[in-house]
Design an enzyme around this catalytic site. Structure first.
Site, PDB file in Angstrom:
ATOM      1  CD  GLU A   1      -9.482  10.374  10.751  1.00 37.71           C
ATOM      2  OE1 GLU A   1      -9.965  10.601   9.612  1.00 37.71           O
ATOM      3  OE2 GLU A   1      -8.791   9.385  11.010  1.00 37.71           O
TER       4      GLU A   1
ATOM      5  CG  HIS B   1      -2.261   0.664   0.930  1.00 34.09           C
ATOM      6  ND1 HIS B   1      -2.538   1.965   1.244  1.00 34.09           N
ATOM      7  CD2 HIS B   1      -3.379   0.194   0.336  1.00 34.09           C
ATOM      8  CE1 HIS B   1      -3.765   2.269   0.890  1.00 34.09           C
ATOM      9  NE2 HIS B   1      -4.310   1.204   0.341  1.00 34.09           N
TER      10      HIS B   1
ATOM     11  CG  ASP C   1      -8.659   6.852   8.646  1.00 35.16           C
ATOM     12  OD1 ASP C   1      -8.944   6.763   9.851  1.00 35.16           O
ATOM     13  OD2 ASP C   1      -8.469   7.941   8.077  1.00 35.16           O
TER      14      ASP C   1
END
Length: 535
Positions: free
Chosen positions: A279, A93, A163
């Site tokens: 957030e 990723h 997340d």
């Protein structure tokens, strides 16, 4: 016999590909329990990452069976007369090819058949959870979603998250690992008790705050430069059962940031006097009121930017907060949340609330991922830009970037939320702004290149990212890249600033031949004639 033939074929291909005079028996003597693959599919997979911006082909891919396999391979690279690079790859990723290995071997830590993804620990045992001491020992290639599933069996869960849960433990710990819990618990690297690490010398070392502490702090946030994490001991807490998930909107940036900063200042308060997750995100395009991170606002009650934005240049700000609770506390959750929200200055008519299981909240991005994959919109280039911005300059960033450079179009979420510096261990390798509060600004954009909209092309977004970095430099906003990527060593030195001498010293101690994670392009390869200024 079949394994030996495959290994011999892999070695012969390496020799033929790069023209080295390696002795094939050198690899055969390693006694690997896993396998060294030159299968075109394995090599292709290890050549690219989520960013889709670079392609770097390795010689081969190692699927390790244990930490010993990792150590044997790295030691072989370290002792080889010619040398070759080694990079650990989790879920792939990274954005700019950081986990790739040109003219080297990628160790596939996550996924089936090898040392990760299937519950493997450094000794091939199942992940071990200590209910009494509240920690979990887990293989470095394990994905956080599997960590969560394993700990929930005991009613426990890690404290700090990212997340997106389909990331490897070793991968996030090599960067920092942040989400909306970081203001309270710190990043994931602040919630680790112990590590097993294979250094660039091929040594398998157990390290912690008390033992081999220099290696421990170097590896945490160390971008893979000092060692490969094969086991991590993760701190756990009692897992909540439910989450009250709330979003509110702001048209005034100062009110938005003041509320965020107030909420993170409550980190030391009792549980019922603070939120558990803070957030936010910027909405510069009405179409992004619901974005790929989650579909939250109800279609039956649409939010129209034009109706509430006033004269704010087409920009809204969304505060996203949660309160965890257990089923036994369901009768009091309304009162707790109402009391916490009394001091916030959001647009009154913009409150949107939902309750859902804790696991569903943590895994919210994956659900959106599946929808995007079904439309073919996940496997596109992702020229993401993640910045730590000092609190003192966040208003200037808003004016120059959100209301300036970005205009009123973007092709992905823009996250913005503050963190407390005192929750970060300064001895780690991570670099953050030198202020007590700093913001993450994450421009998580996708390049669709579909010809319909110039602002969604890879070239346009990449140029815009460069404009943002140039703006920060010209305005002397001392941002630090998170998941950093630079082209020259001087830029890396500027990034680490006064931490560079220590970072360099640790490199010489733990990976003197620069074998590990050369895809980061921080140091000149020991065995290369490439120019050290840029490669």
């Amino acid at each position: 016999m079949a394994t030996k033939l495959l290994l011999t074929f892999a070695i012969c291909r390496l020799i033929a590909t790069v023209g080295l005079t390696l002795n094939p028996t050198e690899f055969q003597r390693l006694g690997l329990e896993g396998w060294l693959s030159v299968d075109p599919h394995d090599v292709e997979t290890a050549s690219i990452d989520f960013g889709g911006l670079q392609r770097t082909e390795p010689w081969a891919v190692l699927h390790p069976s244990s930490a010993d396999d990792v150590a044997r391979l790295v030691k072989s690279a370290y002792e080889s007369a010619h040398g070759f690079s080694v990079s650990a790859r989790g879920h792939g990723h990274s954005i700019n090819g950081q986990a790739t290995s040109k003219n080297g071997v990628v160790i596939q830590m996550s996924g089936g058949g090898g040392g990760g993804g299937g519950g493997c620990c450094s000794s091939r045992s199942e992940p071990m959870v200590s209910e009494k001491l509240r920690y979990m020992d887990v293989w470095g290639g394990e994905l956080w979603i599997d960590v969560l599933k394993s700990t929930l069996v005991y009613g426990l869960a890690p404290k700090s998250w990212t997340d997106y849960l389909y990331l490897s433990v070793g991968g996030t710990l090599s960067n920092a690992g942040i989400s909306g819990q970081a203001f309270n618990h710190g990043p994931q690297i602040s919630n680790v008790y112990e590590l097993d690490v294979v250094t660039g010398k091929g040594e398998l070392i157990t390290c912690s705050e008390q033992n081999n502490s220099e290696l421990f702090h170097a590896v945490l946030g160390g971008l893979g430069q000092f060692g490969i994490i094969t086991r991590a001991r993760i701190a756990l807490e009692q897992a909540p059962q439910k989450v009250r998930w709330i979003r509110v909107l702001y048209s005034n940036f100062s009110a938005f940031t003041e509320d965020q900063e107030y909420l993170i200042s409550l980190h030391g308060k009792p549980e019922n006097q603070k939120f558990d997750y803070v957030e936010g995100f910027v909405i510069v395009d009405e179409g992004l009121i619901n974005n790929w991170r989650s579909s939250f606002f109800s279609p039956s009650n649409p939010v129209k930017i034009s109706s509430i934005n006033g004269n704010n240049g087409g920009v809204l700000y969304c505060l996203e907060i949660t309160k965890n609770y257990r089923e036994s506390d369901a009768d009091t959750i309304d009162q707790v949340v109402d009391e916490l929200m009394k001091k916030l200055n959001y647009i009154p008519a913009s409150v949107f609330t939902t309750d859902l299981p804790y696991v569903d909240f943590l895994d919210r991005v994956h659900k959106a991922e599946l929808k995007l994959r079904s439309k073919g919109l996940w496997e596109v280039p992702h020229p993401w830009l993640n910045l730590f911005v000092p609190k003192s300059r966040i208003a200037d960033f808003d004016k120059g970037v959100f209301k300036g450079i970005l205009g009123n179009k973007t092709s992905g979420p823009i996250l913005i939320y503050p963190m407390n510096k005192n929750k970060w261990e300064d001895r780690s390798s991570v670099v953050t702004p030198k202020e007590e509060v700093f913001y993450l600004v994450a421009l998580l954009r996708s390049a669709l290149d579909n010809g319909d909209d110039e602002t969604q092309t890879l070239e346009y977004i990449s140029n815009q990212n460069r404009r943002i970095l140039r703006f920060c430099k010209e305005e002397k906003i001392n941002v630090k890249q998170y998941l950093p990527h630079y082209k020259t060593q001087q830029e890396w030195m500027d990034h680490f600033d006064d931490k560079w001498p220590l970072f360099y010293k640790r490199k010489l101690e733990f990976d003197p031949r620069n074998i590990l994670s050369t895809g980061q392009r921080i140091f000149k390869p020991y065995y290369s004639n490439q120019n050290s200024a840029s490669w």
